[in-house]
Design a protein around this motif. Structure first.
Motif, PDB file in Angstrom:
ATOM      1  N   ARG A  81       0.835  -1.206   0.000  1.00  0.00           N
ATOM      2  CA  ARG A  81       0.000   0.000   0.000  1.00  0.00           C
ATOM      3  C   ARG A  81       0.869   1.255   0.000  1.00  0.00           C
ATOM      4  O   ARG A  81       0.618   2.197  -0.760  1.00  0.00           O
ATOM      5  CB  ARG A  81      -0.943  -0.011   1.209  1.00  0.00           C
ATOM      6  N   ARG A  82       1.896   1.254   0.857  1.00  0.00           N
ATOM      7  CA  ARG A  82       2.777   2.432   0.929  1.00  0.00           C
ATOM      8  C   ARG A  82       3.552   2.630  -0.366  1.00  0.00           C
ATOM      9  O   ARG A  82       3.777   3.763  -0.793  1.00  0.00           O
ATOM     10  CB  ARG A  82       3.746   2.302   2.116  1.00  0.00           C
ATOM     11  N   TYR A  83       3.973   1.519  -0.989  1.00  0.00           N
ATOM     12  CA  TYR A  83       4.719   1.620  -2.243  1.00  0.00           C
ATOM     13  C   TYR A  83       3.874   2.310  -3.310  1.00  0.00           C
ATOM     14  O   TYR A  83       4.346   3.220  -3.995  1.00  0.00           O
ATOM     15  CB  TYR A  83       5.149   0.232  -2.725  1.00  0.00           C
ATOM     16  N   THR A  90       5.821   9.398  -9.187  1.00  0.00           N
ATOM     17  CA  THR A  90       7.125   9.188  -9.817  1.00  0.00           C
ATOM     18  C   THR A  90       6.992   8.296 -11.046  1.00  0.00           C
ATOM     19  O   THR A  90       7.547   8.593 -12.114  1.00  0.00           O
ATOM     20  CB  THR A  90       8.104   8.546  -8.814  1.00  0.00           C
ATOM     21  N   LEU A  91       6.254   7.215 -10.918  1.00  0.00           N
ATOM     22  CA  LEU A  91       6.058   6.313 -12.047  1.00  0.00           C
ATOM     23  C   LEU A  91       5.308   7.002 -13.178  1.00  0.00           C
ATOM     24  O   LEU A  91       5.620   6.814 -14.360  1.00  0.00           O
ATOM     25  CB  LEU A  91       5.318   5.060 -11.587  1.00  0.00           C
ATOM     26  N   LEU A  92       4.333   7.826 -12.827  1.00  0.00           N
ATOM     27  CA  LEU A  92       3.605   8.586 -13.845  1.00  0.00           C
ATOM     28  C   LEU A  92       4.552   9.501 -14.605  1.00  0.00           C
ATOM     29  O   LEU A  92       4.552   9.540 -15.847  1.00  0.00           O
ATOM     30  CB  LEU A  92       2.490   9.398 -13.185  1.00  0.00           C
ATOM     31  N   GLN A  93       5.391  10.237 -13.881  1.00  0.00           N
ATOM     32  CA  GLN A  93       6.310  11.187 -14.509  1.00  0.00           C
ATOM     33  C   GLN A  93       7.403  10.490 -15.304  1.00  0.00           C
ATOM     34  O   GLN A  93       7.896  11.034 -16.291  1.00  0.00           O
ATOM     35  CB  GLN A  93       6.910  12.095 -13.436  1.00  0.00           C
ATOM     36  N   ALA A 120      -5.088   3.152 -13.450  1.00  0.00           N
ATOM     37  CA  ALA A 120      -5.791   4.192 -14.210  1.00  0.00           C
ATOM     38  C   ALA A 120      -4.908   5.412 -14.415  1.00  0.00           C
ATOM     39  O   ALA A 120      -4.885   6.014 -15.497  1.00  0.00           O
ATOM     40  CB  ALA A 120      -7.076   4.584 -13.482  1.00  0.00           C
ATOM     41  N   LEU A 121      -4.165   5.779 -13.361  1.00  0.00           N
ATOM     42  CA  LEU A 121      -3.308   6.966 -13.429  1.00  0.00           C
ATOM     43  C   LEU A 121      -2.253   6.845 -14.517  1.00  0.00           C
ATOM     44  O   LEU A 121      -1.946   7.822 -15.216  1.00  0.00           O
ATOM     45  CB  LEU A 121      -2.638   7.185 -12.062  1.00  0.00           C
ATOM     46  N   THR A 122      -1.691   5.668 -14.681  1.00  0.00           N
ATOM     47  CA  THR A 122      -0.559   5.474 -15.605  1.00  0.00           C
ATOM     48  C   THR A 122      -0.973   4.822 -16.926  1.00  0.00           C
ATOM     49  O   THR A 122      -0.115   4.440 -17.716  1.00  0.00           O
ATOM     50  CB  THR A 122       0.526   4.609 -14.940  1.00  0.00           C
TER      51      THR A 122
END
Length: 239
Positions: A81-83, A90-93, A120-122
């Motif tokens: 969850r924290r990861y 960061t992964l999105l960018q 969904a975000l990525t």
């Protein structure tokens, strides 16, 4: 890098073994090793585009890992969850698309919601494809895929006579991914532990002695360079 000039693997799958032993060697709790392993994931994933790796699949938690102590399982779920919460932006960018494979039903609602969120975000990222195997087992995946295939046969959507070895992969969790070219296992163990059983039928394997928290980008590059010297014949013979 084009398909004509590619010498390295396009898809690398990693069995990230040795986190607990890494911590125990230092006289620390096993969960400390898992946290160190999560930091190593960040480094390795970030290096993939520069090293020509388009897809990376990591084995985070197997269907058999529920047999571990309740404290370790709870700690791992909290770490997942924290990861996701800490790495999402960061992964999105970085242009990394995140997917999960495995049976989500046994996971808690908060974790499942975070998984849905980062997928969904990525979803529109294409620079690197990170797949996280969470509550995943190869036999379980094939069993679930077979159930879906059987339902299509029962409903008349699929003719049994049309089933070939190319049919089942369309029902697997990995149906949108290429098969792994290279599977790496760290920590010196030489077994595949129920990981991507169907998909890795013709994968190359590298069993590395290094414990996962010590698996640096330099070691990763060295493994990738050895792959480039291999001849993949897929059951054929070089003429």
């Amino acid at each position: 890098m084009t398909s004509e000039t590619r010498t390295g693997p396009r898809h690398v799958a990693i069995i990230m073994d040795g986190n607990g032993r890494w911590a125990q060697k230092r006289g620390r709790p096993r969960l400390l090793g898992h946290r160190a392993g999560a930091r190593r994931v960040r480094e390795i994933v970030a290096s993939c585009p520069d090293l020509g790796v388009d897809y990376v699949t990591i084995f985070a938690f197997s269907t058999e890992n529920w047999k571990r102590t309740q404290a370790e399982v709870s700690g791992l779920m909290s770490l997942f969850r924290r990861y996701i919460e800490s790495e999402a932006q960061t992964l999105l960018q970085q242009g990394t698309r995140v997917r999960f494979i495995g049976d989500r039903l046994r996971l808690d609602a908060k974790l499942r919601g975070l998984m849905d969120m980062i997928e969904a975000l990525t979803a529109h990222n294409t620079r690197c494809h990170l797949t996280i195997a969470l509550n995943y087992g190869g036999r379980d995946e094939v069993a679930r895929a077979t159930k879906r295939l059987a339902r299509d046969v029962a409903s008349g959507a699929l003719d049994p006579e049309d089933i070939t070895d190319e049919t089942l992969p369309r029902y697997l969790d990995t149906h949108v991914l290429p098969d792994p070219d290279l599977v790496i296992r760290t920590s010196g163990e030489a077994r595949i532990s129920n990981f991507l059983l169907w998909q890795s039928a013709y994968s190359e394997y590298e069993f590395v002695d290094t414990l996962w928290p010590d698996f640096t980008r330099e070691i990763f590059e060295d493994v990738l360079s050895r792959y480039g010297s291999r001849e993949r014949r897929f059951g054929g013979v070089k003429v």
